[in-house]
Design a protein around this motif. Structure first.
Motif, PDB file in Angstrom:
ATOM      1  N   GLU A  41       0.812  -1.222   0.000  1.00  0.00           N
ATOM      2  CA  GLU A  41       0.000   0.000   0.000  1.00  0.00           C
ATOM      3  C   GLU A  41       0.842   1.267   0.000  1.00  0.00           C
ATOM      4  N   HIS A  42       1.905   1.276   0.793  1.00  0.00           N
ATOM      5  CA  HIS A  42       2.711   2.489   0.936  1.00  0.00           C
ATOM      6  C   HIS A  42       4.195   2.145   0.849  1.00  0.00           C
ATOM      7  N   GLU A  43       4.881   2.794  -0.080  1.00  0.00           N
ATOM      8  CA  GLU A  43       6.301   2.491  -0.304  1.00  0.00           C
ATOM      9  C   GLU A  43       7.142   2.762   0.943  1.00  0.00           C
ATOM     10  N   LYS A  44       6.870   3.855   1.624  1.00  0.00           N
ATOM     11  CA  LYS A  44       7.655   4.198   2.808  1.00  0.00           C
ATOM     12  C   LYS A  44       7.578   3.099   3.867  1.00  0.00           C
ATOM     13  N   ASN A  45       6.363   2.558   4.066  1.00  0.00           N
ATOM     14  CA  ASN A  45       6.186   1.508   5.073  1.00  0.00           C
ATOM     15  C   ASN A  45       6.935   0.244   4.683  1.00  0.00           C
ATOM     16  N   VAL A  46       6.919  -0.094   3.392  1.00  0.00           N
ATOM     17  CA  VAL A  46       7.623  -1.288   2.915  1.00  0.00           C
ATOM     18  C   VAL A  46       9.116  -1.149   3.172  1.00  0.00           C
ATOM     19  N   ILE A  50      11.380  -3.504   5.640  1.00  0.00           N
ATOM     20  CA  ILE A  50      12.482  -4.290   5.094  1.00  0.00           C
ATOM     21  C   ILE A  50      13.801  -3.905   5.765  1.00  0.00           C
ATOM     22  N   LYS A  51      13.976  -2.628   6.015  1.00  0.00           N
ATOM     23  CA  LYS A  51      15.205  -2.184   6.684  1.00  0.00           C
ATOM     24  C   LYS A  51      15.277  -2.717   8.105  1.00  0.00           C
ATOM     25  N   SER A  52      14.129  -2.809   8.768  1.00  0.00           N
ATOM     26  CA  SER A  52      14.113  -3.273  10.160  1.00  0.00           C
ATOM     27  C   SER A  52      14.425  -4.762  10.269  1.00  0.00           C
ATOM     28  N   ILE A  53      14.036  -5.534   9.271  1.00  0.00           N
ATOM     29  CA  ILE A  53      14.236  -6.981   9.343  1.00  0.00           C
ATOM     30  C   ILE A  53      15.496  -7.433   8.606  1.00  0.00           C
ATOM     31  N   SER A  54      15.957  -6.610   7.659  1.00  0.00           N
ATOM     32  CA  SER A  54      17.157  -6.942   6.892  1.00  0.00           C
ATOM     33  C   SER A  54      17.941  -5.648   6.610  1.00  0.00           C
ATOM     34  N   PRO A  55      18.662  -5.129   7.606  1.00  0.00           N
ATOM     35  CA  PRO A  55      19.331  -3.822   7.490  1.00  0.00           C
ATOM     36  C   PRO A  55      20.339  -3.726   6.338  1.00  0.00           C
ATOM     37  N   ARG A  56      20.921  -4.854   5.949  1.00  0.00           N
ATOM     38  CA  ARG A  56      21.960  -4.825   4.922  1.00  0.00           C
ATOM     39  C   ARG A  56      21.406  -4.942   3.501  1.00  0.00           C
ATOM     40  N   LYS A  57      20.101  -5.153   3.369  1.00  0.00           N
ATOM     41  CA  LYS A  57      19.518  -5.310   2.047  1.00  0.00           C
ATOM     42  C   LYS A  57      19.586  -3.996   1.270  1.00  0.00           C
ATOM     43  N   SER A  58      19.923  -4.079  -0.009  1.00  0.00           N
ATOM     44  CA  SER A  58      20.058  -2.888  -0.846  1.00  0.00           C
ATOM     45  C   SER A  58      18.689  -2.275  -1.146  1.00  0.00           C
ATOM     46  N   GLN A  59      18.430  -1.096  -0.639  1.00  0.00           N
ATOM     47  CA  GLN A  59      17.165  -0.414  -0.878  1.00  0.00           C
ATOM     48  C   GLN A  59      17.001   0.016  -2.341  1.00  0.00           C
ATOM     49  N   PRO A  60      18.062   0.492  -3.027  1.00  0.00           N
ATOM     50  CA  PRO A  60      17.889   0.890  -4.429  1.00  0.00           C
ATOM     51  C   PRO A  60      17.468  -0.260  -5.347  1.00  0.00           C
TER      52      PRO A  60
END
Length: 237
Positions: A41-46, A50-60
């Protein structure tokens, strides 16, 4: 020979600011780490989840399609295109389980029509957790979503649900926009019969969690502030 399709993963998230791995299994973390295509629903929430559960995952690298209650069925093929290209896609709700009181059900239905495997993952559902903690009928229950905003219509709907509960021995669950919770509880108490059981379950899985079931006659003597606290209401006659 048809190329192997990716799967559609239904990825639950937390119901509030709870550390993810306190309420989510490791399989959810693994799925998030492996999937780059999401529907939510909301990109910011996603991105925040994702950052909270997998901090090293590449956001870009994340590709996010948006869905809401106004999304048309004709928009789902583009959302599921990565599956046909062999990539897994994750559906994320703003809170709890996708597809349950959530627009994600639209894309799940489309996935079935397109012969894409749907994989629901385990996670917290405020609806089921409230029912579990209520002591009311968990064998026969109905979730009714939001009740009418108009006071008269809301009162009629509460009376209808109370009557259904009595006729079917069925727990009736519903919700409200959090800032109107106190008004809804007042409407329930002024409408149902004195012996009707009412469960109020709010802030589920959070440190401020509150779950209590009492007859309406006793609730009228209680003081609880539900303002801006995500709440599930259950009545049973």
């Amino acid at each position: 020979m048809e190329a192997k399709k990716g799967n559609l993963y239904l990825i639950p998230c937390t119901l509030g600011d709870t550390p993810p791995l306190e309420v989510l299994p490791l399989l959810v973390k693994k799925a998030v780490e492996e999937i780059d295509h999401y529907i939510a629903e909301h990109e910011k929430n996603v991105r925040s989840f994702i950052k909270s559960i997998s901090p090293r995952k590449s956001q870009p690298d994340l590709q996010i399609s948006l869905i809401n209650k106004f999304t048309d069925e004709s928009e789902t093929p583009a959302m599921l295109a990565p599956c046909h290209a062999g990539f897994d896609v994750g559906v994320l709700s703003d809170a709890g389980c996708p597809g349950v009181a959530d627009p994600g059900a639209l894309v799940v239905a489309a996935a079935h029509r397109q012969n894409i495997k749907v994989v629901p993952l385990v996670g917290p559902s405020s609806i089921l957790l409230a029912l579990m903690g209520s002591g009311l009928n968990g064998q026969n229950f109905a979730f009714n979503g939001y009740l009418p905003i108009d006071k008269r219509e809301r009162r009629l709907e509460i009376k209808r649900l109370e009557r259904l509960s009595a006729e079917r021995n069925q727990s009736q669950l519903f919700i409200e926009t959090p800032y109107r919770n106190n008004q809804l509880l007042e409407s329930i108490l002024s409408t149902v019969q004195a012996d009707t059981q009412i469960c109020v379950a709010c802030d589920i899985t959070l440190p401020t969690e509150y779950i209590k079931t009492l007859p309406a006659s006793v609730w009228s003597k209680q003081k609880v502030d539900l303002n801006k606290r995500p709440t599930i209401f259950i009545i049973q006659k």
